[in-house]
Design an enzyme around this catalytic site. Structure first.
Site, PDB file in Angstrom:
ATOM      1  N   THR A 108       0.834  -1.207   0.000  1.00  0.00           N
ATOM      2  CA  THR A 108       0.000   0.000   0.000  1.00  0.00           C
ATOM      3  C   THR A 108       0.862   1.248   0.000  1.00  0.00           C
ATOM      4  O   THR A 108       0.451   2.297  -0.490  1.00  0.00           O
ATOM      5  CB  THR A 108      -0.936  -0.006   1.225  1.00  0.00           C
ATOM      6  OG1 THR A 108      -1.684  -1.234   1.234  1.00  0.00           O
ATOM      7  CG2 THR A 108      -1.902   1.153   1.196  1.00  0.00           C
ATOM      8  N   TYR A 136       6.498 -13.164   2.243  1.00  0.00           N
ATOM      9  CA  TYR A 136       5.251 -12.806   1.561  1.00  0.00           C
ATOM     10  C   TYR A 136       5.058 -13.771   0.402  1.00  0.00           C
ATOM     11  O   TYR A 136       5.789 -13.734  -0.586  1.00  0.00           O
ATOM     12  CB  TYR A 136       5.331 -11.362   1.079  1.00  0.00           C
ATOM     13  CG  TYR A 136       4.004 -10.726   0.713  1.00  0.00           C
ATOM     14  CD1 TYR A 136       2.813 -11.445   0.721  1.00  0.00           C
ATOM     15  CD2 TYR A 136       3.945  -9.381   0.366  1.00  0.00           C
ATOM     16  CE1 TYR A 136       1.606 -10.854   0.395  1.00  0.00           C
ATOM     17  CE2 TYR A 136       2.748  -8.779   0.031  1.00  0.00           C
ATOM     18  CZ  TYR A 136       1.583  -9.507   0.045  1.00  0.00           C
ATOM     19  OH  TYR A 136       0.394  -8.911  -0.291  1.00  0.00           O
ATOM     20  N   LYS A 180       2.975 -14.435   5.260  1.00  0.00           N
ATOM     21  CA  LYS A 180       1.821 -13.658   4.800  1.00  0.00           C
ATOM     22  C   LYS A 180       1.343 -14.233   3.472  1.00  0.00           C
ATOM     23  O   LYS A 180       2.108 -14.304   2.509  1.00  0.00           O
ATOM     24  CB  LYS A 180       2.199 -12.188   4.633  1.00  0.00           C
ATOM     25  CG  LYS A 180       1.042 -11.308   4.175  1.00  0.00           C
ATOM     26  CD  LYS A 180       1.476  -9.854   4.015  1.00  0.00           C
ATOM     27  CE  LYS A 180       0.295  -8.997   3.553  1.00  0.00           C
ATOM     28  NZ  LYS A 180       0.696  -7.600   3.274  1.00  0.00           N
TER      29      LYS A 180
END
Length: 299
Positions: free
Chosen positions: A46, A133, A158
């Site tokens: 983000t 990730y 994640k």
């Protein structure tokens, strides 16, 4: 590290000259901290990690750690070309971050031993623990995560792929390694839409881009989720998150672009997204304003 609450992924504000607006970043983080996130993840997805220089990442992370002041963990983004990833890892450690989120390597797809070696190289670059990730060209097998879990510096996973069966196998494999300190996150776009399923396989934490834009709505969902209030949770899904996802899916990259647009609509002039992302059109921004208004009305 312990996370208690929604994981906050701040945007990176840019000024009119396309420079990181450090004062606005402090404001963005400090005002959102008032809504009690469980952790702050600067310069990640983000925060447009893909569009930041190593120097910009270092400044963003330092501002985040200074603003947070130890109240919650700060997990900095790293990844991309290996040299860039290790350099960013070192500057994040110098800036006072608590851990690193290892985003995928740049462009290439390597075999599983290569992905493991990539994570291990980033982990070795600083004293910080790392969270892997699982997304894009960095999709880890069960055996790869099992191997990485044997490294005490690897402290989390994640999931940004959405294969619930594979995620369940990974959760069980890490448990078999005796890692009670290992954290699992749902990192899918607009994770609230899938978190009900992830909770069922032992992944209670999730990242929330919406929290950066409308923390009061995101917290209402989180409270309903924790309390098991399914009527409240589904009302927020139907009235806010599902319309937001439909708008998000119209244009690649809107998982970030809409958050910045929502902040601008709320009076925080965080600037545009950097290429290759694009801002929403005036018509899409008007629809976003309506979705935000509907979400707040549910409170």
């Amino acid at each position: 590290m312990n996370f208690d609450g929604i994981l906050f992924f701040p945007v990176t504000p840019f000024d009119a000259d396309d420079r990181v607006d450090e004062g606005l970043l402090r404001t963005h983080i400090s005002t959102t901290l008032e809504h009690s996130p469980g952790g702050v993840f600067p310069a990640c997805g983000t925060g447009e990690f893909h569009a930041l220089s190593a120097g910009e990442v270092a400044r963003v992370v330092r501002i985040a750690t200074e603003t947070v002041g130890g109240r919650v963990p700060v997990v900095a983004g790293t990844g991309g070309p290996l040299g860039h990833a290790t350099a960013v890892a070192k500057t994040a450690a110098d800036a006072g971050a608590d851990a690193l989120l290892v985003l995928p390597p740049y462009l290439v797809g390597g075999p599983q031993p290569g992905l493991v070696a990539y994570v291990e190289a980033v982990a070795a670059a600083s004293d910080l623990p790392v969270v892997i990730y699982h997304r894009g060209n960095a999709q880890y097998s069960v055996d790869s995560v099992r191997r990485l879990a044997r490294n005490p510096k690897v402290v989390g996973f994640k999931d940004g792929v959405g294969d619930v069966g594979l995620a369940q196998q990974i959760v069980r494999a890490v448990a078999e390694e005796g890692r009670e300190d290992f954290a699992f996150f749902n990192g899918l776009l607009t994770a609230e839409l899938t978190q009900g399923a992830y909770r069922g396989i032992g992944i209670p934490l999730y990242s929330s881009a919406a929290f950066a834009m409308v923390p009061e709505v995101a917290n209402a969902y989180y409270r309903a989720y924790v309390a098991g209030d399914e009527a409240r949770r589904t009302a927020l899904l139907d009235g806010f998150y599902s319309p937001l996802v439909r708008l998000r899916d119209e244009t690649p990259g809107f998982g970030v672009s809409l958050i910045k647009a929502g902040l601008r609509l709320g009076g925080l002039p965080v600037g545009s997204v950097r290429a290759p992302l694009v801002d929403p059109s005036p018509e899409q921004e008007a629809r976003l304003a309506g979705i935000l208004e509907a979400g707040r009305a549910l409170l």
